[in-house]
Scaffold this active site. Structure first.
Site, PDB file in Angstrom:
ATOM      1  N   LYS A   1     -35.143 -92.836  -9.307  1.00  0.00           N
ATOM      2  CA  LYS A   1     -34.322 -91.673  -8.989  1.00  0.00           C
ATOM      3  C   LYS A   1     -34.053 -91.658  -7.491  1.00  0.00           C
ATOM      4  O   LYS A   1     -34.985 -91.697  -6.690  1.00  0.00           O
ATOM      5  CB  LYS A   1     -35.033 -90.385  -9.389  1.00  0.00           C
ATOM      6  CG  LYS A   1     -34.176 -89.158  -9.147  1.00  0.00           C
ATOM      7  CD  LYS A   1     -34.841 -87.893  -9.649  1.00  0.00           C
ATOM      8  CE  LYS A   1     -35.824 -87.304  -8.687  1.00  0.00           C
ATOM      9  NZ  LYS A   1     -35.246 -86.720  -7.472  1.00  0.00           N
TER      10      LYS A   1
ATOM     11  N   ASP B   1     -29.700 -88.307  -8.266  1.00  0.00           N
ATOM     12  CA  ASP B   1     -30.095 -86.890  -8.304  1.00  0.00           C
ATOM     13  C   ASP B   1     -29.544 -86.170  -7.081  1.00  0.00           C
ATOM     14  O   ASP B   1     -30.280 -85.861  -6.151  1.00  0.00           O
ATOM     15  CB  ASP B   1     -31.627 -86.834  -8.344  1.00  0.00           C
ATOM     16  CG  ASP B   1     -32.164 -85.409  -8.308  1.00  0.00           C
ATOM     17  OD1 ASP B   1     -31.437 -84.480  -8.689  1.00  0.00           O
ATOM     18  OD2 ASP B   1     -33.328 -85.239  -7.903  1.00  0.00           O
TER      19      ASP B   1
ATOM     20  N   LYS C   1     -27.554 -83.384  -7.467  1.00  0.00           N
ATOM     21  CA  LYS C   1     -27.455 -81.972  -7.861  1.00  0.00           C
ATOM     22  C   LYS C   1     -26.177 -81.328  -7.323  1.00  0.00           C
ATOM     23  O   LYS C   1     -26.223 -80.334  -6.594  1.00  0.00           O
ATOM     24  CB  LYS C   1     -28.686 -81.195  -7.368  1.00  0.00           C
ATOM     25  CG  LYS C   1     -30.020 -81.667  -7.943  1.00  0.00           C
ATOM     26  CD  LYS C   1     -31.158 -80.738  -7.516  1.00  0.00           C
ATOM     27  CE  LYS C   1     -32.503 -81.111  -8.074  1.00  0.00           C
ATOM     28  NZ  LYS C   1     -33.169 -82.261  -7.421  1.00  0.00           N
TER      29      LYS C   1
ATOM     30  N   ASP D   1     -20.528 -77.126  -6.536  1.00  0.00           N
ATOM     31  CA  ASP D   1     -19.389 -76.800  -5.666  1.00  0.00           C
ATOM     32  C   ASP D   1     -18.251 -76.366  -6.575  1.00  0.00           C
ATOM     33  O   ASP D   1     -18.452 -76.217  -7.781  1.00  0.00           O
ATOM     34  CB  ASP D   1     -19.025 -78.048  -4.826  1.00  0.00           C
ATOM     35  CG  ASP D   1     -18.421 -77.689  -3.477  1.00  0.00           C
ATOM     36  OD1 ASP D   1     -17.519 -76.828  -3.439  1.00  0.00           O
ATOM     37  OD2 ASP D   1     -18.837 -78.277  -2.470  1.00  0.00           O
TER      38      ASP D   1
ATOM     39  N   THR E   1     -38.201 -76.685 -10.815  1.00  0.00           N
ATOM     40  CA  THR E   1     -39.593 -76.525 -11.247  1.00  0.00           C
ATOM     41  C   THR E   1     -40.484 -75.983 -10.128  1.00  0.00           C
ATOM     42  O   THR E   1     -41.624 -75.619 -10.378  1.00  0.00           O
ATOM     43  CB  THR E   1     -40.174 -77.854 -11.755  1.00  0.00           C
ATOM     44  OG1 THR E   1     -39.920 -78.841 -10.768  1.00  0.00           O
ATOM     45  CG2 THR E   1     -39.565 -78.263 -13.069  1.00  0.00           C
TER      46      THR E   1
ATOM     47  N   ARG F   1     -44.379 -88.355  -6.161  1.00  0.00           N
ATOM     48  CA  ARG F   1     -45.544 -88.592  -5.303  1.00  0.00           C
ATOM     49  C   ARG F   1     -46.780 -89.162  -5.987  1.00  0.00           C
ATOM     50  O   ARG F   1     -47.504 -89.938  -5.357  1.00  0.00           O
ATOM     51  CB  ARG F   1     -45.852 -87.302  -4.527  1.00  0.00           C
ATOM     52  CG  ARG F   1     -44.811 -87.046  -3.428  1.00  0.00           C
ATOM     53  CD  ARG F   1     -44.811 -85.627  -2.950  1.00  0.00           C
ATOM     54  NE  ARG F   1     -44.261 -84.729  -3.945  1.00  0.00           N
ATOM     55  CZ  ARG F   1     -44.095 -83.419  -3.758  1.00  0.00           C
ATOM     56  NH1 ARG F   1     -44.462 -82.875  -2.614  1.00  0.00           N
ATOM     57  NH2 ARG F   1     -43.579 -82.676  -4.706  1.00  0.00           N
TER      58      ARG F   1
HETATM   59  O1  C5P Z   1     -43.059 -85.951  -6.043  1.00  0.00           O
HETATM   60  P1  C5P Z   1     -42.678 -85.197  -7.269  1.00  0.00           P
HETATM   61  O2  C5P Z   1     -43.208 -85.835  -8.551  1.00  0.00           O
HETATM   62  O3  C5P Z   1     -42.996 -83.725  -7.194  1.00  0.00           O
HETATM   63  O4  C5P Z   1     -41.102 -85.342  -7.332  1.00  0.00           O
HETATM   64  C1  C5P Z   1     -40.303 -84.664  -8.275  1.00  0.00           C
HETATM   65  C2  C5P Z   1     -38.882 -85.046  -8.055  1.00  0.00           C
HETATM   66  O5  C5P Z   1     -38.090 -84.369  -9.032  1.00  0.00           O
HETATM   67  C3  C5P Z   1     -38.331 -84.661  -6.685  1.00  0.00           C
HETATM   68  O6  C5P Z   1     -37.408 -85.691  -6.315  1.00  0.00           O
HETATM   69  C4  C5P Z   1     -37.581 -83.376  -6.930  1.00  0.00           C
HETATM   70  O7  C5P Z   1     -36.473 -83.216  -6.086  1.00  0.00           O
HETATM   71  C5  C5P Z   1     -37.117 -83.574  -8.376  1.00  0.00           C
HETATM   72  N1  C5P Z   1     -36.862 -82.362  -9.126  1.00  0.00           N
HETATM   73  C6  C5P Z   1     -37.813 -81.379  -9.326  1.00  0.00           C
HETATM   74  N2  C5P Z   1     -37.515 -80.261 -10.044  1.00  0.00           N
HETATM   75  C7  C5P Z   1     -36.291 -80.116 -10.595  1.00  0.00           C
HETATM   76  C8  C5P Z   1     -35.326 -81.099 -10.427  1.00  0.00           C
HETATM   77  C9  C5P Z   1     -35.646 -82.222  -9.679  1.00  0.00           C
HETATM   78  O8  C5P Z   1     -38.930 -81.519  -8.865  1.00  0.00           O
HETATM   79  N3  C5P Z   1     -36.023 -79.063 -11.362  1.00  0.00           N
END
Ligand code: C5P
Length: 245
Positions: free
Chosen positions: A45, A72, A74, A77, A132, A223
């Site tokens: 992603k 991603d 998002k 607009d 989230t 992460r």
């Molecule tokens: O590091 P981590 O596992 O928290 O990363 C989650 C990824 O998913 C990040 O790139 C974040 O921008 C993305 N994301 C999210 N919640 C959403 C949509 C995308 O955490 N609703």
């Protein structure tokens, strides 16, 4: 209908449902992560941090490695601008891209129509519902005084009616969403944390195997893999937990 148990899991192996979030501004770091993950996960992603720093040229260097890409960015607009952004994104040949459902019906319809121009290479167009990282209080602060699940459900139905292919959602919303949007609507789930990983800033998290059991189609994991001393090993560990199902 509640199809959470018997969803269309297709022929994908559980590890192929994992998209690793390369949230870094550094092209060399992204390339090295991508190389260490090749063959271990379903795709990568690329989000705003990477794209704002490395641009489409950086994205092309990642796609050249041959892994499916979830772009991603998002988009949110006016419809004409989002359609143009989706058209521009098609040049990167993403497997999946996303827009904010709160941009509304006309914006999502414009995004879906623009994606159609890719013909057989049409990416999945997914809507973001409620991030989230946001809980009920965070929603209330932006004027939305309902339970997060209620808002997620409303936006998911709107996304489906607007011709999109799925939504990004929390794993805790997957079962309720399946009952509302049917078995073929893709549910893409971030906020995934193995038991052994830090929650970081995510507030609504589940483990990878619970997300799959609940009926997620794709898992976005950042992460727990990318911040590990050995990202390949962390990906293998998660894939191993999934195949023990
Ligand atoms: O590091 P981590 O596992 O928290 O990363 C989650 C990824 O998913 C990040 O790139 C974040 O921008 C993305 N994301 C999210 N919640 C959403 C949509 C995308 O955490 N609703």
């Amino acid at each position: 209908m509640n199809s959470s148990i018997n969803i269309t899991k297709g022929n994908l192996k559980p590890s192929e449902r994992i998209f690793v979030a390369l949230d870094t501004p550094d092209i060399d770091r992204a390339l090295s992560l991508a190389q260490s993950l090749k063959g271990l996960v379903g795709g990568l992603k690329l989000g705003k941090e990477f794209f704002t720093s490395c641009g489409p040229e950086g994205a092309k260097r990642i796609t050249a490695l041959g892994m499916p890409i979830f772009l991603d960015l998002k988009y949110h607009d006016i419809p004409n601008t989002v359609a143009g952004a989706v058209r521009s994104a098609l040049g990167l040949n993403p497997f999946m891209l996303n827009v904010h459902a709160s941009g509304g019906r006309a914006m999502m319809e414009a995004a879906a129509k623009a994606a159609d121009e890719a013909g057989p290479n049409r990416p999945l167009v997914i809507a973001v519902t409620v991030l989230t990282s946001m809980n009920k209080n965070d929603l209330a602060e932006v004027g939305i005084n309902v339970e997060p699940i209620e808002h997620v459900m409303r936006l998911a139905r709107l996304a489906k009616e607007s011709g999109l292919d799925g939504v990004v959602c929390s794993a805790k919303e997957v079962v309720a969403l399946r009952g509302n949007v049917g078995p073929d609507f893709k549910l893409v789930v971030p906020g995934i944390r193995p038991d052994w990983a830090s929650k970081d800033d995510q507030k609504r998290v589940v483990t990878p195997s619970d997300a799959i059991d609940l009926g997620a189609d794709y898992l976005v994991i950042g992460r727990p893999i990318t911040a590990s001393d050995n990202p390949g090993e962390a990906a293998r560990r998660i894939a191993g937990e999934l195949s023990d199902e």
